[in-house]
Design an enzyme around this catalytic site. Structure first.
Site, mmCIF file in Angstrom:
data_model
loop_
_atom_site.group_PDB
_atom_site.id
_atom_site.type_symbol
_atom_site.label_atom_id
_atom_site.label_comp_id
_atom_site.label_asym_id
_atom_site.label_seq_id
_atom_site.Cartn_x
_atom_site.Cartn_y
_atom_site.Cartn_z
ATOM 1 N N GLU A 91 -5.942 1.984 -17.331
ATOM 2 C CA GLU A 91 -5.642 2.288 -15.932
ATOM 3 C C GLU A 91 -4.930 3.637 -15.888
ATOM 4 O O GLU A 91 -3.782 3.747 -16.314
ATOM 5 C CB GLU A 91 -4.757 1.205 -15.318
ATOM 6 N N THR A 145 -2.260 3.195 -8.947
ATOM 7 C CA THR A 145 -1.425 3.826 -7.924
ATOM 8 C C THR A 145 -2.277 4.398 -6.799
ATOM 9 O O THR A 145 -2.068 5.524 -6.343
ATOM 10 C CB THR A 145 -0.497 4.913 -8.531
ATOM 11 N N ARG A 205 -0.902 9.592 -10.193
ATOM 12 C CA ARG A 205 0.445 10.109 -9.908
ATOM 13 C C ARG A 205 0.577 11.590 -10.225
ATOM 14 O O ARG A 205 1.633 12.177 -9.973
ATOM 15 C CB ARG A 205 1.490 9.343 -10.732
ATOM 16 N N LYS A 255 -2.257 -7.777 -8.372
ATOM 17 C CA LYS A 255 -1.223 -7.149 -9.180
ATOM 18 C C LYS A 255 0.128 -7.599 -8.628
ATOM 19 O O LYS A 255 0.323 -7.626 -7.409
ATOM 20 C CB LYS A 255 -1.349 -5.623 -9.086
#
Length: 201
Positions: free
Chosen positions: A41, A69, A45, A129
């Protein structure tokens, strides 16, 4: 791989990776794969993230590459266009969840409360998640919601370490955990060793 539930079964640990330089992406992915971890993953960011996803998708086809994210509808589309095979969000706004559905990719939407988990379940999602895991109550919290929400399984992420990982993985409502410790150092030999240890959890 067609559903979020499938994502939870790829590996006991899903590496959560921040890439500042896209040149580091392929060596990192190859080191994880060599250690026995077949999923990565890459978080959105940094400015290098989308390029990193493109490179891994093109050059390391044996690893399942996802974008983490994801916090806006635009990011969901950009990640899919870059070659991501799944999406992960830290939270679950309607706009972001809608965009994830529209991408056609499996995804793990983030939830940290019972109400959020119930809302996502109402939309047909059963793999979520749990973020931020440690700050939101950790193992004790997940254990306490297994009874009222028996159809949901989680990938807890946030503050989990190699020491605390087994206690999470022992829970019946945890399919895998997200871990950033595997790639805290971008030294490929270190990543491969940590990946091998994580794959055996």
């Amino acid at each position: 791989m067609t559903t979020g539930q499938d994502l939870l079964e790829l590996s006991p640990v899903m590496p959560v990776v921040v890439i500042d330089d896209a040149d580091d992406a392929v060596p990192t992915a190859r080191a994880l794969l060599a250690g026995g971890i077949g999923v990565i993953e890459l978080t959105l960011r940094t400015p290098a993230a989308l390029s990193a996803i493109e490179r891994v998708a093109a050059e390391v086809p044996d690893i399942v590459i996802g974008a983490g994210t994801v916090v806006s509808p635009d990011q969901a589309k950009q990640a899919a266009d870059a070659g991501a095979q799944f999406l992960v969000t830290p939270g679950c706004t309607d706009a972001v969840v809608d965009a994830c559905f529209e991408s056609g990719l499996p995804f793990l939407p983030g939830a940290s409360t019972v109400s959020e988990a119930m809302r996502l379940a109402e939309r047909g999602l059963s793999a979520l998640k749990f973020f931020p895991a440690e700050a939101s109550g950790g193992v004790a919290y997940l254990k306490s919601i297994a009874g009222p929400l028996p159809s949901l399984k989680f990938c807890p992420t946030g503050g989990i370490t190699v020491a605390s990982a087994p206690s999470y993985l022992a829970l019946p409502n945890v399919g895998c955990i997200g871990g950033s410790w595997l790639t805290a150092s971008l030294d490929v030999a270190t990543i491969e060793k940590l990946a091998a240890d994580a794959a055996a959890l």
